[in-house]
Scaffold this motif. Structure first.
Motif, short mmCIF file in Angstrom:
data_model
loop_
_atom_site.label_atom_id
_atom_site.label_comp_id
_atom_site.label_asym_id
_atom_site.label_seq_id
_atom_site.Cartn_x
_atom_site.Cartn_y
_atom_site.Cartn_z
N LEU A 160 0.85 -1.20 0.00
CA LEU A 160 0.00 0.00 0.00
C LEU A 160 0.88 1.25 0.00
O LEU A 160 1.62 1.50 0.95
CB LEU A 160 -0.90 0.00 1.25
N LEU A 161 0.79 2.00 -1.08
CA LEU A 161 1.45 3.30 -1.15
C LEU A 161 0.53 4.33 -0.52
O LEU A 161 -0.63 4.44 -0.92
CB LEU A 161 1.70 3.64 -2.63
N LEU A 162 1.02 5.07 0.47
CA LEU A 162 0.19 6.08 1.14
C LEU A 162 0.78 7.47 0.90
O LEU A 162 1.94 7.73 1.25
CB LEU A 162 0.10 5.81 2.64
N ILE A 163 -0.03 8.36 0.35
CA ILE A 163 0.47 9.68 -0.07
C ILE A 163 -0.17 10.76 0.80
O ILE A 163 -1.41 10.89 0.84
CB ILE A 163 0.15 9.92 -1.57
N LEU B 91 9.73 5.66 -6.87
CA LEU B 91 10.07 5.05 -5.58
C LEU B 91 9.69 3.57 -5.58
O LEU B 91 10.48 2.71 -5.16
CB LEU B 91 9.35 5.80 -4.44
N LEU B 92 8.49 3.25 -6.05
CA LEU B 92 8.07 1.85 -6.11
C LEU B 92 9.03 1.03 -6.97
O LEU B 92 9.42 -0.08 -6.61
CB LEU B 92 6.64 1.73 -6.66
N ASP B 93 9.41 1.60 -8.11
CA ASP B 93 10.35 0.90 -9.00
C ASP B 93 11.65 0.61 -8.27
O ASP B 93 12.19 -0.49 -8.34
CB ASP B 93 10.65 1.76 -10.24
N HIS B 94 12.17 1.64 -7.55
CA HIS B 94 13.43 1.47 -6.82
C HIS B 94 13.31 0.39 -5.75
O HIS B 94 14.29 -0.26 -5.41
CB HIS B 94 13.87 2.79 -6.17
N LEU B 95 12.12 0.25 -5.18
CA LEU B 95 11.91 -0.75 -4.13
C LEU B 95 11.62 -2.13 -4.71
O LEU B 95 11.36 -3.08 -3.98
CB LEU B 95 10.76 -0.32 -3.21
N GLY B 96 11.60 -2.21 -6.04
CA GLY B 96 11.36 -3.49 -6.69
C GLY B 96 9.89 -3.88 -6.74
O GLY B 96 9.56 -5.02 -7.05
N LEU B 97 9.02 -2.92 -6.42
CA LEU B 97 7.57 -3.19 -6.47
C LEU B 97 7.06 -2.87 -7.87
O LEU B 97 6.53 -1.79 -8.12
CB LEU B 97 6.85 -2.34 -5.41
N LYS B 98 7.23 -3.81 -8.77
CA LYS B 98 6.89 -3.53 -10.17
C LYS B 98 5.52 -4.08 -10.56
O LYS B 98 5.07 -3.90 -11.68
CB LYS B 98 7.98 -4.09 -11.08
N GLY B 99 4.86 -4.77 -9.62
CA GLY B 99 3.51 -5.27 -9.89
C GLY B 99 2.47 -4.26 -9.44
O GLY B 99 2.75 -3.06 -9.30
N ARG B 100 1.25 -4.75 -9.18
CA ARG B 100 0.17 -3.84 -8.78
C ARG B 100 0.17 -3.62 -7.28
O ARG B 100 0.38 -4.55 -6.51
CB ARG B 100 -1.17 -4.41 -9.24
N VAL B 101 -0.03 -2.40 -6.87
CA VAL B 101 -0.11 -2.06 -5.45
C VAL B 101 -1.41 -1.30 -5.21
O VAL B 101 -2.01 -0.75 -6.14
CB VAL B 101 1.09 -1.18 -4.99
N PHE B 102 -1.83 -1.26 -3.96
CA PHE B 102 -2.93 -0.37 -3.59
C PHE B 102 -2.34 1.02 -3.39
O PHE B 102 -1.22 1.17 -2.88
CB PHE B 102 -3.62 -0.87 -2.32
N VAL B 103 -3.09 2.03 -3.81
CA VAL B 103 -2.60 3.41 -3.71
C VAL B 103 -3.63 4.22 -2.93
O VAL B 103 -4.80 4.29 -3.32
CB VAL B 103 -2.38 4.03 -5.11
N GLY B 104 -3.18 4.82 -1.82
CA GLY B 104 -4.08 5.63 -1.02
C GLY B 104 -3.53 7.04 -0.86
O GLY B 104 -2.32 7.24 -0.80
N GLY B 105 -4.41 8.01 -0.79
CA GLY B 105 -3.96 9.38 -0.59
C GLY B 105 -4.98 10.18 0.17
O GLY B 105 -6.19 9.93 0.05
N LEU B 106 -4.48 11.12 0.97
CA LEU B 106 -5.37 12.00 1.72
C LEU B 106 -5.31 13.39 1.10
O LEU B 106 -4.22 13.96 0.95
CB LEU B 106 -4.95 12.07 3.19
#
Ligand code: MLT
Length: 265
Positions: free
Chosen positions: A19-22, A75-90
């Motif tokens: 989960l990417l949280l922005i 950032l996700l690419d650098h962390l090796g997260l190249k698949g699908r992630v959940f993305v949340g933002g406030l």
């Protein structure tokens, strides 16, 4: 980590569901502390400080929502997260989450839209951004913080949660002027994402404080109606910073949704 030419600070904690949280404006990733504490290892939270905020370098220029989303994707690419992630933002983080979906939809498993909206600024809103840019340049972050603080929480939270009020003030006071002005310009110029809502074929969770003084809960209800696979929770006793004001309800709704959606994905 060096991202698109600047040093980006971030938190990467937990495991399993990514989960990417922005964070919103003029805030930083520390707003997600209640979620980092509450989700446990079940969720891998990646929470960046956007350029100009928190520990990330202040960079000059306009921060378009597309640019901020591209930083997050890098950032996700650098962390090796190249698949699908959940993305949340406030709030502004939600505008960035929508820009992320617009640009990189093949990377999005689902969206969490908290205290946010799809529409663009109207003329009055744009004029307000320009005025705030002048204020930030003349008087710095504390002037912005003092003008925003009375609107960030539900009216009752100011007496009920004085430590939270102080925490929010400190977060806003430490934003860089480059970050504030860059984000204001980017929000002023952001496109209308309303047409995108009807195209969404991913699950979307909408979380909104019933007493949000910046973006009324009625806006979240309209967003909910425009998306085919959306779930809405309007949380009582919370304003704009719903995840900080009512962390238990926020976390419970988010965790249940994330677990269900990741099983179905
Ligand atoms: C935010 O909380 O990110 C901002 O208040 C959003 C906005 O000003 O549109």
């Amino acid at each position: 980590m060096n991202i698109n030419g600047f040093n980006m600070e971030y938190t990467d904690q937990g495991a399993d569901i990514p989960l990417l949280l922005i964070h919103g404006y003029p805030l930083n990733r520390s707003i997600w502390e209640p979620q980092l504490n509450g989700f446990g290892r079940q969720v891998r939270v990646i929470a960046p400080d956007l350029r100009g905020f928190g520990g990330s370098d202040p960079v000059r220029g306009d921060y378009t929502m597309d640019l901020l989303a591209a930083d997050c994707k890098e950032l996700l690419d650098h962390l090796g997260l190249k698949g699908r992630v959940f993305v949340g933002g406030l709030s502004m983080g939600g505008y960035v989450a929508l820009a992320f979906y617009r640009q990189f939809r093949e990377r999005v498993a689902g969206l969490i839209l908290a205290s946010t909206k799809a529409g663009a600024d109207n003329e009055e809103g744009k004029a307000g951004r320009n005025k705030a840019i002048q204020t930030a340049m003349l008087s710095g972050a504390p002037a912005i913080a003092e003008s925003m603080l009375p609107k960030m929480l539900a009216p009752a939270s100011y007496d009920a949660q004085p430590e939270l009020v102080q925490q929010v003030r400190e977060i806003m006071n430490t934003a860089s002027v480059e970050g504030i002005t860059g984000a204001l310009a980017g929000m002023r110029d952001r496109p209308d994402s309303t047409p995108l809502l009807a195209e969404m074929d991913i699950p979307v969770l909408i979380l909104h404080g019933q007493e949000d003084q910046i973006i009324p809960a009625s806006v979240a209800e309209a967003t909910h109606k425009s998306i085919s696979n959306a779930q809405l929770h309007v949380i009582a006793g919370a304003g704009h910073l719903v995840n900080m004001e009512q962390p238990l309800q926020f976390n419970e709704a988010a965790l249940a949704w994330l677990v269900t959606q990741s099983r179905e994905a």
